[in-house]
Design a protein around this motif. Sequence first.
Motif, PDB file in Angstrom:
ATOM      1  N   THR A  93     -28.281  59.862  75.503  1.00 20.28           N
ATOM      2  CA  THR A  93     -28.687  60.431  76.848  1.00 20.28           C
ATOM      3  C   THR A  93     -27.268  61.520  77.257  1.00 20.28           C
ATOM      4  O   THR A  93     -27.623  62.617  77.688  1.00 20.28           O
ATOM      5  N   LEU A  94     -26.268  60.827  77.047  1.00 16.24           N
ATOM      6  CA  LEU A  94     -25.083  61.755  77.357  1.00 16.24           C
ATOM      7  C   LEU A  94     -25.028  63.052  76.769  1.00 16.24           C
ATOM      8  O   LEU A  94     -24.462  64.258  77.118  1.00 16.24           O
ATOM      9  N   LYS A  95     -25.271  63.136  75.239  1.00 18.92           N
ATOM     10  CA  LYS A  95     -25.393  64.132  74.746  1.00 18.92           C
ATOM     11  C   LYS A  95     -26.037  65.199  75.082  1.00 18.92           C
ATOM     12  O   LYS A  95     -26.053  66.497  75.203  1.00 18.92           O
ATOM     13  N   VAL A  96     -27.564  64.708  75.619  1.00 20.64           N
ATOM     14  CA  VAL A  96     -28.577  65.712  76.176  1.00 20.64           C
ATOM     15  C   VAL A  96     -28.040  66.267  77.594  1.00 20.64           C
ATOM     16  O   VAL A  96     -28.219  67.368  77.780  1.00 20.64           O
ATOM     17  N   GLU A  97     -27.384  65.277  78.363  1.00 23.63           N
ATOM     18  CA  GLU A  97     -27.003  65.786  79.526  1.00 23.63           C
ATOM     19  C   GLU A  97     -25.823  66.552  79.771  1.00 23.63           C
ATOM     20  O   GLU A  97     -25.647  67.353  80.544  1.00 23.63           O
ATOM     21  N   THR A  98     -24.955  66.438  78.688  1.00 26.45           N
ATOM     22  CA  THR A  98     -23.833  67.243  78.698  1.00 26.45           C
ATOM     23  C   THR A  98     -23.519  68.460  77.552  1.00 26.45           C
ATOM     24  O   THR A  98     -22.831  69.232  77.778  1.00 26.45           O
ATOM     25  N   ASN A  99     -24.401  68.432  76.720  1.00 25.36           N
ATOM     26  CA  ASN A  99     -24.503  69.490  75.685  1.00 25.36           C
ATOM     27  C   ASN A  99     -23.032  69.328  74.658  1.00 25.36           C
ATOM     28  O   ASN A  99     -22.708  70.149  74.375  1.00 25.36           O
ATOM     29  N   ASN A 100     -22.850  68.139  74.818  1.00 26.07           N
ATOM     30  CA  ASN A 100     -21.551  67.692  74.065  1.00 26.07           C
ATOM     31  C   ASN A 100     -21.864  66.690  72.956  1.00 26.07           C
ATOM     32  O   ASN A 100     -22.173  65.521  73.345  1.00 26.07           O
ATOM     33  N   LEU A 101     -21.794  67.153  71.887  1.00 31.04           N
ATOM     34  CA  LEU A 101     -22.256  66.132  70.654  1.00 31.04           C
ATOM     35  C   LEU A 101     -21.226  65.284  70.307  1.00 31.04           C
ATOM     36  O   LEU A 101     -21.620  64.328  69.410  1.00 31.04           O
ATOM     37  N   ASN A 102     -20.008  65.374  70.591  1.00 30.86           N
ATOM     38  CA  ASN A 102     -18.711  64.695  70.174  1.00 30.86           C
ATOM     39  C   ASN A 102     -18.822  63.164  71.092  1.00 30.86           C
ATOM     40  O   ASN A 102     -17.878  63.046  71.807  1.00 30.86           O
ATOM     41  N   ILE A 103     -20.054  62.666  71.044  1.00 31.37           N
ATOM     42  CA  ILE A 103     -19.799  61.267  71.896  1.00 31.37           C
ATOM     43  C   ILE A 103     -20.440  60.293  71.081  1.00 31.37           C
ATOM     44  O   ILE A 103     -21.444  60.193  70.339  1.00 31.37           O
ATOM     45  N   SER A 104     -19.697  59.277  70.613  1.00 33.22           N
ATOM     46  CA  SER A 104     -19.950  57.996  69.806  1.00 33.22           C
ATOM     47  C   SER A 104     -19.719  56.846  70.337  1.00 33.22           C
ATOM     48  O   SER A 104     -19.226  56.753  71.681  1.00 33.22           O
ATOM     49  N   THR A 105     -20.160  55.498  69.604  1.00 29.30           N
ATOM     50  CA  THR A 105     -19.851  54.316  70.033  1.00 29.30           C
ATOM     51  C   THR A 105     -19.132  53.538  69.153  1.00 29.30           C
ATOM     52  O   THR A 105     -19.115  53.848  67.919  1.00 29.30           O
ATOM     53  N   MET A 106     -18.459  52.446  69.902  1.00 33.73           N
ATOM     54  CA  MET A 106     -17.711  51.540  69.000  1.00 33.73           C
ATOM     55  C   MET A 106     -17.918  49.993  69.519  1.00 33.73           C
ATOM     56  O   MET A 106     -17.912  49.844  70.802  1.00 33.73           O
ATOM     57  N   ASP A 107     -18.329  49.002  68.688  1.00 29.59           N
ATOM     58  CA  ASP A 107     -18.401  47.483  69.226  1.00 29.59           C
ATOM     59  C   ASP A 107     -16.794  47.193  69.781  1.00 29.59           C
ATOM     60  O   ASP A 107     -15.658  47.207  68.964  1.00 29.59           O
ATOM     61  N   LEU A 108     -17.087  46.542  70.777  1.00 26.42           N
ATOM     62  CA  LEU A 108     -15.946  45.964  71.595  1.00 26.42           C
ATOM     63  C   LEU A 108     -16.205  44.845  72.474  1.00 26.42           C
ATOM     64  O   LEU A 108     -16.845  45.185  73.423  1.00 26.42           O
ATOM     65  N   ASP A 109     -15.770  43.605  72.091  1.00 25.75           N
ATOM     66  CA  ASP A 109     -15.815  42.655  73.029  1.00 25.75           C
ATOM     67  C   ASP A 109     -14.614  42.185  73.662  1.00 25.75           C
ATOM     68  O   ASP A 109     -13.768  41.539  72.953  1.00 25.75           O
ATOM     69  N   LEU A 110     -14.378  42.391  74.817  1.00 28.97           N
ATOM     70  CA  LEU A 110     -13.016  42.286  75.658  1.00 28.97           C
ATOM     71  C   LEU A 110     -12.939  40.601  76.041  1.00 28.97           C
ATOM     72  O   LEU A 110     -11.827  40.526  76.153  1.00 28.97           O
ATOM     73  N   ALA A 111     -13.857  39.939  75.774  1.00 28.66           N
ATOM     74  CA  ALA A 111     -13.649  38.530  75.926  1.00 28.66           C
ATOM     75  C   ALA A 111     -13.241  37.622  74.437  1.00 28.66           C
ATOM     76  O   ALA A 111     -13.253  36.586  74.321  1.00 28.66           O
ATOM     77  N   SER A 112     -12.825  38.646  73.534  1.00 29.03           N
ATOM     78  CA  SER A 112     -12.370  38.227  72.094  1.00 29.03           C
ATOM     79  C   SER A 112     -11.335  38.837  71.701  1.00 29.03           C
ATOM     80  O   SER A 112     -11.300  40.172  71.467  1.00 29.03           O
ATOM     81  N   LEU A 113     -10.176  38.134  71.391  1.00 28.38           N
ATOM     82  CA  LEU A 113      -8.787  38.789  71.047  1.00 28.38           C
ATOM     83  C   LEU A 113      -9.234  39.372  69.612  1.00 28.38           C
ATOM     84  O   LEU A 113      -8.602  40.251  69.397  1.00 28.38           O
ATOM     85  N   SER A 114      -9.796  38.691  68.657  1.00 25.98           N
ATOM     86  CA  SER A 114     -10.223  39.179  67.418  1.00 25.98           C
ATOM     87  C   SER A 114     -11.298  40.452  67.477  1.00 25.98           C
ATOM     88  O   SER A 114     -10.960  41.217  66.469  1.00 25.98           O
TER      89      SER A 114
END
Length: 311
Positions: A48-69
Amino acid sequence: MEKRTVIITGGNSGLGYQCAKNIAKSDPGYHIILACRNAKKADMAAETLKVETNNLNISTMDLDLASLSSIRMFYQAFSRADLPPLYAVVCNAGIGAGGVPGQVYTKDGIEMIFGVNHLGHFLLTNLLLNRMGKNGRIVFVSSDMHEPPAFLRIKVRYENARAISAAKPGILQYGTSKLCNLYCSYEMARLIETKTDRKITVNAFNPGAMSDTNFVRVEGSALLQGILRVFSRIMNHIVGKPSTSIKSGAALASLVTEASFDTMSGKYVDRGEITKSSTLSYSKDNARELWKTSMELSQLRISETIFENEN
């Protein structure tokens, strides 16, 4: 502008989403990473952000802040990724006063609100400082609730980090975690200035009470949830600092994008205005105790930080 990477924790909705939107729109050179626990929601937000901003340099990464590992796995994955240099980290994700239903402790046995709001971000930012160059920016999202208004009859105090890590969840614990965000900001800024030759800035941000987010949630019917939303709006005006994720998201983004914040560090910014945090938040002894104990609780070694071999 040269290409830069910005990591935003919990950037799939609310304040974090609006922050990501404003940064992505400000310059196509920014590569935004939404670091989130829910991969499906993060991926949907990124598209959705890519469409709204015309910036294709948006990606995701998994992160659970409740887990140190999980935090360490995120750091390792980011270190291996072919991305522009890391420029900024926005520590936005958080657990509200209601905590997480059925989950009082993190996977490492730390009270959930303190574990996510402070300790997870403490470990994450200390690791990621290794990926930053001479310049960069780190922002911790704090809250008015680090010093609750008098009518709530709740007083935030600081005993020690181990006691806080084992305390009961609730509004007092939430306020304490936001106080810890300030201690972490001020102490990290001090350490960078005194122990390194880097110009990385560290500041804390107060978004105010936002009436359009789902940060405060209760289990129950749609009617009950609607009543809570109305009550929250009333409380926002009583406190005197009403806002929205759209307004506060833009102000938060400016701490990453605006040249006026190039050299400002160790400050508390209330929706764009530099202001004073509580008297208690400036206790250097508390900040240093929290830092030392947080290293122990997060199992962070001094050799893993930028503070061992510089200066």
